[in-house]
Design a protein around this motif. Structure first.
Motif, PDB file in Angstrom:
ATOM      1  N   VAL A  92       0.830  -1.201   0.000  1.00 14.94           N
ATOM      2  CA  VAL A  92       0.000   0.000   0.000  1.00 14.94           C
ATOM      3  C   VAL A  92       0.866   1.253   0.000  1.00 14.94           C
ATOM      4  O   VAL A  92       0.619   2.185  -0.763  1.00 14.94           O
ATOM      5  CB  VAL A  92      -0.945  -0.002   1.224  1.00 14.94           C
ATOM      6  N   ASP A  93       1.881   1.302   0.852  1.00 18.07           N
ATOM      7  CA  ASP A  93       2.700   2.508   0.987  1.00 18.07           C
ATOM      8  C   ASP A  93       3.900   2.224   1.874  1.00 18.07           C
ATOM      9  O   ASP A  93       4.135   1.086   2.268  1.00 18.07           O
ATOM     10  CB  ASP A  93       1.862   3.645   1.608  1.00 18.07           C
ATOM     11  N   ARG A  94       4.636   3.286   2.182  1.00 16.93           N
ATOM     12  CA  ARG A  94       5.735   3.231   3.145  1.00 16.93           C
ATOM     13  C   ARG A  94       5.295   3.989   4.396  1.00 16.93           C
ATOM     14  O   ARG A  94       4.625   5.020   4.291  1.00 16.93           O
ATOM     15  CB  ARG A  94       6.991   3.903   2.588  1.00 16.93           C
ATOM     16  N   ILE A  95       5.682   3.505   5.574  1.00 14.89           N
ATOM     17  CA  ILE A  95       5.286   4.159   6.827  1.00 14.89           C
ATOM     18  C   ILE A  95       5.730   5.615   6.853  1.00 14.89           C
ATOM     19  O   ILE A  95       4.966   6.492   7.210  1.00 14.89           O
ATOM     20  CB  ILE A  95       5.846   3.401   8.048  1.00 14.89           C
ATOM     21  N   LYS A  96       6.959   5.865   6.425  1.00 13.58           N
ATOM     22  CA  LYS A  96       7.459   7.238   6.520  1.00 13.58           C
ATOM     23  C   LYS A  96       6.750   8.186   5.561  1.00 13.58           C
ATOM     24  O   LYS A  96       6.837   9.390   5.705  1.00 13.58           O
ATOM     25  CB  LYS A  96       8.977   7.293   6.327  1.00 13.58           C
ATOM     26  N   GLU A  97       5.997   7.653   4.594  1.00 12.12           N
ATOM     27  CA  GLU A  97       5.260   8.501   3.669  1.00 12.12           C
ATOM     28  C   GLU A  97       3.807   8.686   4.082  1.00 12.12           C
ATOM     29  O   GLU A  97       3.103   9.520   3.517  1.00 12.12           O
ATOM     30  CB  GLU A  97       5.349   7.934   2.246  1.00 12.12           C
ATOM     31  N   LEU A  98       3.331   7.915   5.064  1.00 14.45           N
ATOM     32  CA  LEU A  98       1.949   8.039   5.496  1.00 14.45           C
ATOM     33  C   LEU A  98       1.687   9.405   6.105  1.00 14.45           C
ATOM     34  O   LEU A  98       2.531   9.969   6.807  1.00 14.45           O
ATOM     35  CB  LEU A  98       1.603   6.967   6.526  1.00 14.45           C
ATOM     36  N   ILE A  99       0.523   9.936   5.828  1.00 13.77           N
ATOM     37  CA  ILE A  99       0.083  11.202   6.409  1.00 13.77           C
ATOM     38  C   ILE A  99      -0.664  10.856   7.686  1.00 13.77           C
ATOM     39  O   ILE A  99      -1.527   9.978   7.694  1.00 13.77           O
ATOM     40  CB  ILE A  99      -0.841  11.947   5.424  1.00 13.77           C
ATOM     41  N   LYS A 100      -0.347  11.534   8.771  1.00  9.81           N
ATOM     42  CA  LYS A 100      -1.018  11.276  10.036  1.00  9.81           C
ATOM     43  C   LYS A 100      -1.998  12.411  10.315  1.00  9.81           C
ATOM     44  O   LYS A 100      -1.608  13.499  10.720  1.00  9.81           O
ATOM     45  CB  LYS A 100       0.005  11.148  11.160  1.00  9.81           C
ATOM     46  N   TYR A 101      -3.273  12.127  10.043  1.00  3.43           N
ATOM     47  CA  TYR A 101      -4.342  13.105  10.300  1.00  3.43           C
ATOM     48  C   TYR A 101      -5.078  12.655  11.553  1.00  3.43           C
ATOM     49  O   TYR A 101      -5.722  11.613  11.568  1.00  3.43           O
ATOM     50  CB  TYR A 101      -5.295  13.190   9.108  1.00  3.43           C
ATOM     51  N   ASN A 102      -4.966  13.451  12.621  1.00  3.80           N
ATOM     52  CA  ASN A 102      -5.488  13.077  13.936  1.00  3.80           C
ATOM     53  C   ASN A 102      -4.973  11.680  14.267  1.00  3.80           C
ATOM     54  O   ASN A 102      -3.803  11.434  14.225  1.00  3.80           O
ATOM     55  CB  ASN A 102      -7.005  13.206  13.976  1.00  3.80           C
ATOM     56  N   ALA A 103      -5.829  10.733  14.562  1.00  8.58           N
ATOM     57  CA  ALA A 103      -5.362   9.387  14.895  1.00  8.58           C
ATOM     58  C   ALA A 103      -5.348   8.476  13.676  1.00  8.58           C
ATOM     59  O   ALA A 103      -5.046   7.304  13.776  1.00  8.58           O
ATOM     60  CB  ALA A 103      -6.262   8.787  15.971  1.00  8.58           C
ATOM     61  N   TRP A 104      -5.664   9.019  12.504  1.00  9.31           N
ATOM     62  CA  TRP A 104      -5.786   8.225  11.283  1.00  9.31           C
ATOM     63  C   TRP A 104      -4.527   8.282  10.442  1.00  9.31           C
ATOM     64  O   TRP A 104      -3.825   9.287  10.436  1.00  9.31           O
ATOM     65  CB  TRP A 104      -6.966   8.719  10.444  1.00  9.31           C
TER      66      TRP A 104
END
Length: 195
Positions: A92-104
């Motif tokens: 799906v993606d890389r952790i370091k590229e994930l966007i952290k919006y609130n707890a999501w």
């Protein structure tokens, strides 16, 4: 994967499953866990891929093992993936590229794939814009198709109609002439964040 001295997954079928990287290669054990809690996840639940096996490397010089391995000796790959009912994995993606919006956690590549389906969008890159309350706001950098007059509002509404509320483009849309990429075509998200 270099850290496993070879293939982590392998496609054993003569007709591969679209989007899949295959099933666990011989000699490896793979689990998918919640990257924040370490909780084991089930079928079709996206989380961090962790790998263990006889050919797994022992670590990098100068980096403490507990930053690379979990308590059971699984290497934390940093990849976000899920597996289906037949054991096929999908990155799906890389952790370091994930966007952290609130707890999501929001996957930029998921939003990019959705936006690229729009007839008026030629190219796109999604990053998180810093926000003091929410952490990061999903923001799209968009290259329009030639002669397109699509607006920011139309793009925001398009995404709203297709995804869960936490994935909405709360950071807005920024129109650009091109998406910065490296020679292999990977989006340079760092440069987008600088914009």
């Amino acid at each position: 994967m270099t850290e496993t001295t070879g293939a982590t997954t392998q496609d054993y079928e003569t007709s591969p499953r679209e989007g899949s990287v295959g099933r666990t290669a011989a000699g490896n054990i793979i689990k998918v866990v919640d990257p924040d809690t370490g909780k084991l996840l089930g079928c079709r639940e996206a989380g961090e891929v962790c790998v263990k096996g006889a050919v797994l490397f022992q670590g990098y010089i100068g980096i403490l093992p507990n930053t690379l391995f979990d308590d059971e000796g699984f290497y934390k790959t940093g990849d976000i993936a899920y597996y289906d009912e037949d054991g096929y994995f999908y990155i799906v993606d890389r952790i370091k590229e994930l966007i952290k919006y609130n707890a999501w956690q929001v996957s930029p590549s998921e939003l990019e794939a959705l936006l690229l389906q729009h007839a008026h969008i030629k190219d796109v890159g999604v990053v998180g814009a810093p926000d003091p309350k929410a952490g990061e706001l999903p923001t799209a950098f968009v290259v329009k198709q030639p002669n397109s007059i699509i607006t920011e509002t139309e793009i925001v509404d398009y995404v709203k109609s297709k995804v869960a509320s936490w994935k909405h483009l709360r950071g807005g849309v920024i129109f650009v002439n091109e998406i910065p990429k490296n020679p292999s075509g990977k989006i340079l998200r760092r440069k987008l964040k600088q914009l």
